[in-house]
Design a protein around this motif. Sequence first.
Motif, PDB file in Angstrom:
ATOM      1  N   SER A  93      25.113  17.043  55.651  1.00  0.00           N
ATOM      2  CA  SER A  93      26.341  17.167  56.454  1.00  0.00           C
ATOM      3  C   SER A  93      26.035  17.579  57.891  1.00  0.00           C
ATOM      4  N   TYR A  94      25.952  18.892  58.139  1.00  0.00           N
ATOM      5  CA  TYR A  94      25.859  19.399  59.509  1.00  0.00           C
ATOM      6  C   TYR A  94      24.561  19.037  60.235  1.00  0.00           C
ATOM      7  N   LEU A  95      23.540  18.632  59.505  1.00  0.00           N
ATOM      8  CA  LEU A  95      22.270  18.279  60.138  1.00  0.00           C
ATOM      9  C   LEU A  95      22.058  16.770  60.261  1.00  0.00           C
ATOM     10  N   VAL A  96      23.040  15.982  59.851  1.00  0.00           N
ATOM     11  CA  VAL A  96      22.888  14.528  59.887  1.00  0.00           C
ATOM     12  C   VAL A  96      23.441  13.996  61.214  1.00  0.00           C
ATOM     13  N   ILE A  97      22.553  13.639  62.109  1.00  0.00           N
ATOM     14  CA  ILE A  97      22.938  13.193  63.450  1.00  0.00           C
ATOM     15  C   ILE A  97      23.866  11.982  63.406  1.00  0.00           C
ATOM     16  N   ASP A  98      23.551  11.017  62.568  1.00  0.00           N
ATOM     17  CA  ASP A  98      24.376   9.810  62.497  1.00  0.00           C
ATOM     18  C   ASP A  98      25.822  10.129  62.137  1.00  0.00           C
ATOM     19  N   LYS A  99      26.024  11.084  61.235  1.00  0.00           N
ATOM     20  CA  LYS A  99      27.381  11.434  60.822  1.00  0.00           C
ATOM     21  C   LYS A  99      28.149  12.120  61.955  1.00  0.00           C
ATOM     22  N   ILE A 100      27.457  12.942  62.717  1.00  0.00           N
ATOM     23  CA  ILE A 100      28.111  13.608  63.855  1.00  0.00           C
ATOM     24  C   ILE A 100      28.495  12.580  64.915  1.00  0.00           C
ATOM     25  N   ILE A 101      27.579  11.681  65.228  1.00  0.00           N
ATOM     26  CA  ILE A 101      27.850  10.648  66.225  1.00  0.00           C
ATOM     27  C   ILE A 101      28.999   9.744  65.768  1.00  0.00           C
ATOM     28  N   ASP A 102      29.011   9.377  64.494  1.00  0.00           N
ATOM     29  CA  ASP A 102      30.102   8.547  63.961  1.00  0.00           C
ATOM     30  C   ASP A 102      31.445   9.254  64.099  1.00  0.00           C
ATOM     31  N   ALA A 103      31.445  10.586  63.847  1.00  0.00           N
ATOM     32  CA  ALA A 103      32.683  11.364  63.963  1.00  0.00           C
ATOM     33  C   ALA A 103      33.174  11.392  65.415  1.00  0.00           C
TER      34      ALA A 103
ATOM     35  N   PRO B 119      27.426  22.015  70.340  1.00  0.00           N
ATOM     36  CA  PRO B 119      26.649  22.223  69.117  1.00  0.00           C
ATOM     37  C   PRO B 119      26.696  23.631  68.549  1.00  0.00           C
ATOM     38  N   GLY B 120      27.316  24.590  69.273  1.00  0.00           N
ATOM     39  CA  GLY B 120      27.331  25.969  68.785  1.00  0.00           C
ATOM     40  C   GLY B 120      25.927  26.545  68.757  1.00  0.00           C
ATOM     41  N   TYR B 121      25.574  27.249  67.683  1.00  0.00           N
ATOM     42  CA  TYR B 121      24.191  27.707  67.494  1.00  0.00           C
ATOM     43  C   TYR B 121      23.765  27.346  66.078  1.00  0.00           C
ATOM     44  N   GLY B 122      22.458  27.275  65.846  1.00  0.00           N
ATOM     45  CA  GLY B 122      21.973  26.811  64.553  1.00  0.00           C
ATOM     46  C   GLY B 122      22.160  25.309  64.422  1.00  0.00           C
ATOM     47  N   PHE B 123      21.932  24.788  63.227  1.00  0.00           N
ATOM     48  CA  PHE B 123      22.075  23.369  62.941  1.00  0.00           C
ATOM     49  C   PHE B 123      21.384  22.517  64.007  1.00  0.00           C
ATOM     50  N   LEU B 124      22.141  21.691  64.746  1.00  0.00           N
ATOM     51  CA  LEU B 124      21.541  20.754  65.702  1.00  0.00           C
ATOM     52  C   LEU B 124      21.514  21.272  67.136  1.00  0.00           C
ATOM     53  N   SER B 125      21.838  22.548  67.321  1.00  0.00           N
ATOM     54  CA  SER B 125      21.995  23.076  68.683  1.00  0.00           C
ATOM     55  C   SER B 125      20.718  23.031  69.515  1.00  0.00           C
ATOM     56  N   GLU B 126      19.560  23.110  68.884  1.00  0.00           N
ATOM     57  CA  GLU B 126      18.291  23.074  69.625  1.00  0.00           C
ATOM     58  C   GLU B 126      17.451  21.883  69.189  1.00  0.00           C
ATOM     59  N   ASN B 127      18.137  20.809  68.843  1.00  0.00           N
ATOM     60  CA  ASN B 127      17.476  19.580  68.417  1.00  0.00           C
ATOM     61  C   ASN B 127      17.477  18.590  69.584  1.00  0.00           C
ATOM     62  N   ALA B 128      16.306  18.394  70.172  1.00  0.00           N
ATOM     63  CA  ALA B 128      16.214  17.522  71.352  1.00  0.00           C
ATOM     64  C   ALA B 128      16.598  16.086  71.017  1.00  0.00           C
ATOM     65  N   SER B 129      16.302  15.655  69.798  1.00  0.00           N
ATOM     66  CA  SER B 129      16.649  14.286  69.397  1.00  0.00           C
ATOM     67  C   SER B 129      18.158  14.087  69.380  1.00  0.00           C
ATOM     68  N   PHE B 130      18.887  15.124  68.976  1.00  0.00           N
ATOM     69  CA  PHE B 130      20.344  15.044  68.966  1.00  0.00           C
ATOM     70  C   PHE B 130      20.882  14.954  70.401  1.00  0.00           C
ATOM     71  N   ALA B 131      20.338  15.791  71.288  1.00  0.00           N
ATOM     72  CA  ALA B 131      20.762  15.752  72.688  1.00  0.00           C
ATOM     73  C   ALA B 131      20.453  14.384  73.311  1.00  0.00           C
TER      74      ALA B 131
ATOM     75  N   ILE C  28      27.142  19.426  75.462  1.00  0.00           N
ATOM     76  CA  ILE C  28      27.421  20.694  76.145  1.00  0.00           C
ATOM     77  C   ILE C  28      26.254  21.647  75.877  1.00  0.00           C
ATOM     78  N   GLY C  29      25.222  21.438  76.667  1.00  0.00           N
ATOM     79  CA  GLY C  29      23.993  22.199  76.514  1.00  0.00           C
ATOM     80  C   GLY C  29      22.958  21.669  77.479  1.00  0.00           C
ATOM     81  N   PRO C  30      21.711  22.127  77.363  1.00  0.00           N
ATOM     82  CA  PRO C  30      20.664  21.702  78.287  1.00  0.00           C
ATOM     83  C   PRO C  30      20.206  20.270  78.044  1.00  0.00           C
ATOM     84  N   LYS C  31      19.401  19.769  78.964  1.00  0.00           N
ATOM     85  CA  LYS C  31      18.838  18.441  78.826  1.00  0.00           C
ATOM     86  C   LYS C  31      17.743  18.446  77.753  1.00  0.00           C
ATOM     87  N   PRO C  32      17.480  17.277  77.151  1.00  0.00           N
ATOM     88  CA  PRO C  32      16.471  17.206  76.079  1.00  0.00           C
ATOM     89  C   PRO C  32      15.115  17.779  76.473  1.00  0.00           C
TER      90      PRO C  32
END
Length: 496
Positions: free
Chosen positions: A61-71, A82-94, A105-109
């Motif tokens: 759920s919360y860690l699946v990038i494709d599902k977040i992008i689809d939403a 991204p809040g904190y935790g989960f994908l918040s510090e995932n450069a691939s998600f950014a 809404i966060g720093p650059k990759p």
Amino acid sequence: MPEIKKVLVANRGEIALRVIHSCKELGIKTVAVYSRPDAASPHVLHADESVFIGEAASSESYLVIDKIIDAVKQTGADAVHPGYGFLSENASFAERCEKEGIIFIGPKPHAITVMGDKTAARELVTQLGIPTPPGLKSELKDIEEASRVADEIGYPILVKAAAGGGGKGMRIVHKKDEFESSIKAAKSEAKNAFGDDRIYIEKYLEEPRHVEFQIMADTHGNVVHVFDRECSVQRRHQKVIEEAPCPLLTPELREKMAEAAIKAAKGCDYVGAGTIEFLVDKHLDFYFLEMNTRLQVEHPVTEMISGVDLVATQILVAEGKELPFTQEDLAINGHSIECRIYAEDPANNFLPSTGMLHKHRVPTGDGIRVDSGVEEGQEVTINYDPMISKLTVHGKDRKAAIHKMLRALEEYEIAGCRTTIPFCEYTLKHPAFVEAKYDTHFVKDHFTEETLAPKTEDNVVALAAVLLRKQQESDSKPKVLNGSVNAESEWWRQRR
């Protein structure tokens, strides 16, 4: 960059609700995402829209990038927080958000990548002249070489995962004959936790204090700090109580550390809210620990002493606007303390104590803030972090803040699971905390589980009182006071 009109919050619980509140105050529509057990959670109910993204496991759920992008695409959101935790510090998600034309809404990759890798971050800040603890400046590649370095800097040493966090992949090595086995154990744990077994070693500092600086930067080259926080009361290398400002720092040391923090942020072209974490030893020498490229759990204490809404500022920066304040505009006002109220049993090695919240009555009053992602009648599950809430207070000075927090803890009523409230009360009354003479070893040096164990006399009185009440009230309901194991009905309920 266009104005943000709708934000999808790629998170859950109290931080998702926190972001939703700031968005609403800015007139921005919100989208919540949720897993199956979170279907009726407050963050879902308070958002303008919600999207189901999978089963309980974060990996579904919360860690699946494709599902977040689809939403995001499904709801037409402009941006993702991204809040904190989960994908918040995932450069691939950014990067994926950037590719899809979604505002992250966060720093650059690049900044997430550099500062998310502890060895790369150490190398960068070393080049910038910011001190780091003695040890390897890059990842460990040869055990014999690392052993020689350990001999040079002296034991005890700290073995840490390069991609780590939350105490995972970390070992304190006190003697040379423990070195090799500790290296292997740390690498194995890091591999399991992060899929990355790279580690490094550094000197284990004496009486270390965990002090961090809140950074805020925009895309126009403006970088400021929003002061400091003390985060030394920890269990299992994770924070439980934080305060701002740090009572250890002199004005001179605060300025020096703030300059280092800003230099580190500028060094990685940082944008948005971030935190530079330091260790300060007993000699008041400070060392770079790491950078968190996201909003911190403990950000409320900073907001309460500065008057800055960090989430709203994140959003303004993400829209390409300049920071609405300069360094000279900011000033410390009073003192703030935050207690993390976890569904854990401090009298049993802080083990999780999840369950249904039969009662959740929060304290109220001037200068008291409660950030919670669960409500009375909901369940604190084993699927996610066991945090029930963050209780934050603000006082005119540190003494006033301590007294206000003790009052708030006393009024906090929770039934259904044991909590860290008794531990927080114990800590705030302890002379070491009251005198601000504590470090990251507070739990090890001062706290014992027996401290919170109910006395036999208390149990006898509690049993007598409950039996009398049961005779008088055939339909009485148990009441928990403060989550304390000394509360009569809590003692009785857990033994029936």
